[in-house]
Design an enzyme around this catalytic site. Structure first.
Site, PDB file in Angstrom:
ATOM      1  N   LYS A  29      -2.574 -12.708  11.733  1.00 26.12           N
ATOM      2  CA  LYS A  29      -1.724 -13.819  11.298  1.00 26.12           C
ATOM      3  C   LYS A  29      -0.808 -14.381  12.370  1.00 26.12           C
ATOM      4  CE  LYS A  29      -0.950 -13.042   6.379  1.00 26.12           C
ATOM      5  NZ  LYS A  29       0.110 -12.475   5.522  1.00 26.12           N
TER       6      LYS A  29
ATOM      7  N   GLY B 295      -0.379   0.460  17.338  1.00 22.34           N
ATOM      8  CA  GLY B 295      -1.206   0.148  16.179  1.00 22.34           C
ATOM      9  C   GLY B 295      -2.658  -0.085  16.527  1.00 22.34           C
TER      10      GLY B 295
ATOM     11  N   GLY C  70       5.221  -2.786  15.270  1.00 25.17           N
ATOM     12  CA  GLY C  70       6.282  -3.739  14.916  1.00 25.17           C
ATOM     13  C   GLY C  70       7.491  -3.611  15.835  1.00 25.17           C
TER      14      GLY C  70
HETATM   15  C1  3PG Z   1       4.904   2.237  11.981  1.00 27.63           C
HETATM   16  O1  3PG Z   1       3.935   2.984  11.824  1.00 27.63           O
HETATM   17  O2  3PG Z   1       4.788   1.019  12.197  1.00 27.63           O
HETATM   18  C2  3PG Z   1       6.271   2.838  11.975  1.00 27.63           C
HETATM   19  O3  3PG Z   1       6.214   4.208  11.738  1.00 27.63           O
HETATM   20  C3  3PG Z   1       7.152   2.146  10.961  1.00 27.63           C
HETATM   21  O4  3PG Z   1       6.587   2.271   9.692  1.00 27.63           O
HETATM   22  P1  3PG Z   1       6.889   1.169   8.610  1.00 27.63           P
HETATM   23  O5  3PG Z   1       6.216  -0.089   9.070  1.00 27.63           O
HETATM   24  O6  3PG Z   1       6.339   1.690   7.312  1.00 27.63           O
HETATM   25  O7  3PG Z   1       8.386   0.970   8.547  1.00 27.63           O
END
Ligand code: 3PG
Ligand code: MG
Length: 371
Positions: free
Chosen positions: A179, A324, A347
């Site tokens: 996105k 990620g 994030g």
């Molecule tokens: C992640 O895996 O992005 C971090 O551990 C934060 O987790 P969350 O997005 O559930 O806050």
């Protein structure tokens, strides 16, 4: 060094720790397949801090969230698998139960903070991946306890703030993922500092549409077209795919130019785009990559992401991969040890690049022992 880095207290600023009880907030939110950990990077990444504290004679109590259990105990998100792995890697470190089993964690409830810090002498935040969350365990303890950034948190911030302030040029950012709306902030911030932006993944179709291309049934955010047009006109080179691979209306794998026909769905960048993107990456002296180029979990649509991963691995410049999916892609292609820095935060790395600071860092700066 940027002030936002030098003003953060470090482990050495905690004073003598012999016999002291130290609470370490880690990000042990690891990917699980049932109760099997599929990638323990986030646990291994915390070891330098845990071992340093133990070496100082501290009694170390670690804590983390796992998944999104929504404020109540849920056996699916028990810390048991993490506890077992941690016991192998860092014997003697205690681990609390999943912080998010209590609604006070995400609500940043002072009563929950009070329970966390009870009987604790010092606090260390090494949870880079969660440092963008203003949750109790991230921002609460530094209000009262001597506090510090762990080795992992500090290194992550050093690398990512370095990209914002003193990148070797040319600096190329490669962004993918589904996105545009999720990444708008970071795209705007990156356009201020990069020499070129490369865009693939699902979000490229909204940019292509802004240039008048047809996107068929590909991922597409109509309400972001005007924004994409504005970004394309911002003056920095933005490289978009010149060809696309996907599924046609009959469900067969197909390859097109930059126009996807009706009923077609783009799922990867094409070979021409992959080669062009690899050339841009090869010439860079700094690369930041976040987000896959396509649906790389499906072997039919992994080629674009693989080409970018290989180009980043081969680049002689300083290479940083945001957490990620892109880190998972690197690992899938066996290239994770070929880049200079793989961030443990998804994030968090984007928010730090965008804003230059995170709630967890701001909290550490306010700690009683902060310089
Ligand atoms: C992640 O895996 O992005 C971090 O551990 C934060 O987790 P969350 O997005 O559930 O806050
Ligand atoms: Mg996340």
């Amino acid at each position: 060094m940027p002030d936002n880095l030098t003003s953060i207290p470090r482990l050495e600023d905690l004073g003598p720790l012999q016999g002291k009880r130290v609470l370490v907030r880690a990000d042990f939110n690891v990917p699980l397949d049932g109760d099997r950990i599929t990638d323990d990077l986030r646990i291994r990444a915390a070891l330098p801090t845990l071992q340093w504290l133990q070496g100082q004679g501290a009694q170390v109590v670690a804590c983390s969230h796992l998944g999104r259990p929504k404020g109540k105990p849920d056996p699916r998100w028990s810390m048991d698998p993490v506890r077992a792995r941690l016991a192998e890697l860092a014997p003697g470190v205690e681990l609390l139960e999943n912080l998010r089993f209590d609604p006070g964690e995400e609500a940043n409830d002072p009563a929950f903070v009070a329970r966390l810090v009870e009987g604790v002498d010092a606090y260390v935040n090494d949870a880079f991946g969660a440092a963008h969350r203003a949750h109790a365990s991230i921002v609460g303890p530094p209000k009262t306890l001597p506090s510090a950034a762990g080795r992992l948190l500090f290194r992550e911030v050093e690398v990512l703030l370095g990209l914002r302030t003193r990148p070797n040029r040319p600096f190329v950012a490669v962004l993918g993922g589904s996105k545009v709306s999720d990444k708008l902030g970071v795209i705007e911030a990156l356009l201020e500092v990069v020499d070129a932006l490369v865009i693939g993944g699902g979000m490229c179709f909204t940019f292509l549409a802004a240039q008048g291309a047809s996107v068929g049934d590909s991922l597409f955010e109509p309400d972001q077209v005007d924004t994409c047009r504005r970004l394309l006109e911002a003056g920095k080179p933005i490289h978009l795919p010149s060809d696309v691979v996907g599924l046609d209306a009959a469900g067969e794998r197909a390859q097109w130019g930059r126009n996807v026909p009706d009923g077609g769905k783009g799922l990867d960048i094409g070979p021409g785009s992959a080669a062009a993107f690899a050339d841009v990456i090869a010439d860079a002296r700094t690369v930041f990559w976040n987000g896959p180029m396509g649906v790389f979990e499906d072997p039919r649509f992994e080629a674009g992401t693989r080409a970018v991963a290989e180009a980043v691995a081969a680049c002689s410049g300083f290479t940083v991969v945001g957490g990620g999916d892109s880190a998972a892609a690197l690992a899938q292609f066996g290239l994770d040890d070929r880049v200079d820095h793989v961030s443990t935060g998804g994030g968090a790395s984007l928010e730090l690049l965008e804003l230059g600071d995170l709630p967890g860092l701001a909290a550490l700066r306010e700690a009683p022992n902060a310089r």
